[in-house]
Motif scaffolding. Structure first.
Motif, short mmCIF file in Angstrom:
data_model
loop_
_atom_site.label_atom_id
_atom_site.label_comp_id
_atom_site.label_asym_id
_atom_site.label_seq_id
_atom_site.Cartn_x
_atom_site.Cartn_y
_atom_site.Cartn_z
N PRO A 265 0.80 -1.23 0.00
CA PRO A 265 0.00 0.00 0.00
C PRO A 265 0.83 1.28 0.00
O PRO A 265 0.39 2.30 -0.52
CB PRO A 265 -0.84 -0.12 1.28
CG PRO A 265 -0.19 -1.16 2.10
CD PRO A 265 0.47 -2.09 1.14
N VAL A 266 2.04 1.23 0.57
CA VAL A 266 2.89 2.42 0.59
C VAL A 266 3.59 2.63 -0.75
O VAL A 266 3.51 3.68 -1.37
CB VAL A 266 3.93 2.34 1.72
CG1 VAL A 266 4.94 3.48 1.61
CG2 VAL A 266 3.24 2.40 3.08
N LEU A 267 4.28 1.59 -1.24
CA LEU A 267 5.11 1.75 -2.43
C LEU A 267 4.33 1.71 -3.73
O LEU A 267 4.83 2.17 -4.77
CB LEU A 267 6.21 0.69 -2.43
CG LEU A 267 7.19 0.77 -1.25
CD1 LEU A 267 8.27 -0.29 -1.38
CD2 LEU A 267 7.82 2.14 -1.16
N ALA A 268 3.11 1.16 -3.70
CA ALA A 268 2.30 1.14 -4.93
C ALA A 268 2.00 2.55 -5.42
O ALA A 268 1.78 2.77 -6.62
CB ALA A 268 0.99 0.39 -4.68
N GLN A 269 2.00 3.51 -4.51
CA GLN A 269 1.75 4.90 -4.90
C GLN A 269 2.88 5.48 -5.75
O GLN A 269 2.70 6.51 -6.40
CB GLN A 269 1.60 5.77 -3.64
CG GLN A 269 0.51 5.30 -2.69
CD GLN A 269 0.51 6.11 -1.41
OE1 GLN A 269 0.51 7.34 -1.43
NE2 GLN A 269 0.53 5.43 -0.27
N HIS A 270 4.04 4.82 -5.75
CA HIS A 270 5.20 5.34 -6.48
C HIS A 270 5.57 4.46 -7.67
O HIS A 270 6.66 4.57 -8.20
CB HIS A 270 6.39 5.45 -5.53
CG HIS A 270 6.08 6.20 -4.27
ND1 HIS A 270 5.89 7.56 -4.26
CD2 HIS A 270 5.88 5.78 -3.00
CE1 HIS A 270 5.61 7.96 -3.03
NE2 HIS A 270 5.59 6.89 -2.25
N LEU A 271 4.64 3.59 -8.08
CA LEU A 271 4.89 2.73 -9.23
C LEU A 271 4.59 3.47 -10.54
O LEU A 271 3.70 4.32 -10.58
CB LEU A 271 4.02 1.47 -9.14
CG LEU A 271 4.47 0.43 -8.12
CD1 LEU A 271 3.36 -0.57 -7.86
CD2 LEU A 271 5.72 -0.28 -8.59
N PRO A 272 5.29 3.12 -11.62
CA PRO A 272 5.10 3.82 -12.90
C PRO A 272 3.96 3.24 -13.71
O PRO A 272 4.08 3.04 -14.92
CB PRO A 272 6.44 3.60 -13.60
CG PRO A 272 6.85 2.24 -13.14
CD PRO A 272 6.40 2.16 -11.70
#
Length: 291
Positions: A265-272
């Motif tokens: 949930p945290v890092l999915a926001q920074h996926l391309p």
């Protein structure tokens, strides 16, 4: 360790042993023998002092993680016997070990007051084993495969040729990158969901995903950028800044289950990738490896 010796029995537990992110899990049997944890595999037996094992709390999926001194992880289902072993080891800890633990907690508390949660969590990142990075990266890759990515359409021989070519080129194009290990994975995007990406996706732990449709000019430059960010553990720094409590508790109690649980949930926001809802992510701003 008398309390452990007294509770020793022939009862054993089954677990999966993960030695690294590139090797398949091995099914093993666990047993307490004296003051040691015995690990029995198909062709090996290993005994480790029980006090050197990081005993678990239950993970988000009901799976317990035991971390061994060399960074390997044991995955097993919660069991009353496992809880009994863990309590026996904790009860047998020497006063000096308890003092060190209390000192660490005091230092963490001081850091929280002095610098705030995110900065304190990021400063403790060197205390997080690299094995946790690999588990975070594997969790992200599993979710990406389920939501956005498909198996590569490139023949295995072509993938290997690209892998060898890029591996050789990295040493010339970005000599400053000195990761202990990294590996390339090839995937194909679903529809237009990857149109905003650069074709290279760096995941914590050293895995870089390359997209079939974007291989070619610019691939080496993108790969060097991702590897440079992975060397600095930028994905884990993002977790530290956005979920500092989970990382601080992991350092204090030797249990990083919560850190692994909040990774998606945290890092999915920074996926391309274009999100399931909302506008597409920015190719230059929202990247795991650039946070």
């Amino acid at each position: 360790m008398d309390s452990i010796r007294e509770s020793t029995s022939a009862v054993s537990l089954q677990a999966d042993l993960f030695g690294s992110s590139t090797q398949p899990a091995q099914i093993v049997e666990l047993q307490i023998v004296g003051d040691r944890l015995q690990i029995q595999g198909a062709d090996f037996t290993q005994q480790i002092p029980a006090h050197q094992v990081r005993w678990p709390r239950t993970g988000d999926s009901g799976v317990c993680l035991l971390e061994l001194p060399d960074g390997a992880l044991l995955h097993c289902r919660p069991d009353p016997l496992l809880q009994q072993w863990s309590e026996a080891v904790l009860a047998a800890q020497t006063p000096r070990r308890r003092t060190l633990r209390n000192t660490l907690l005091a230092l963490v508390a001081t850091a929280l007051v002095w610098a705030g949660l995110p900065v304190a969590a990021e400063s403790l990142l060197p205390q997080v084993p690299r094995q946790i990075d690999r588990h975070v990266g594997q969790r992200l890759l599993d979710r990406l495969d389920a939501l956005w990515l498909q198996p590569s359409a490139l023949p295995a021989q072509t993938q290997q040729a690209w892998r060898q070519r890029l591996t050789d080129a990295v040493t010339q194009a970005c000599p400053a990158v000195q990761l202990p290990s990294w590996n390339l994975q090839f995937r194909r995007g679903q529809g237009d969901s990857t149109r905003h990406g650069s074709g290279a996706i760096g995941l914590p732990g050293g895995t870089v995903v390359l997209l079939d449709e974007q291989l070619g000019r610019g691939t080496l430059q993108a790969l060097c950028g991702e590897l440079g960010q992975l060397q600095q553990r930028q994905g884990m720094r993002t977790l530290a800044r956005n979920q500092p409590v989970s990382l601080l508790m992991g350092v204090a109690f030797d249990d990083f289950s919560s850190t692994v649980a909040v990774a998606w949930p945290v890092l999915a926001q920074h996926l391309p990738f274009e999100a399931l809802t909302g506008p597409p992510a920015s190719a230059t701003g929202n990247r795991i490896a650039r946070r």
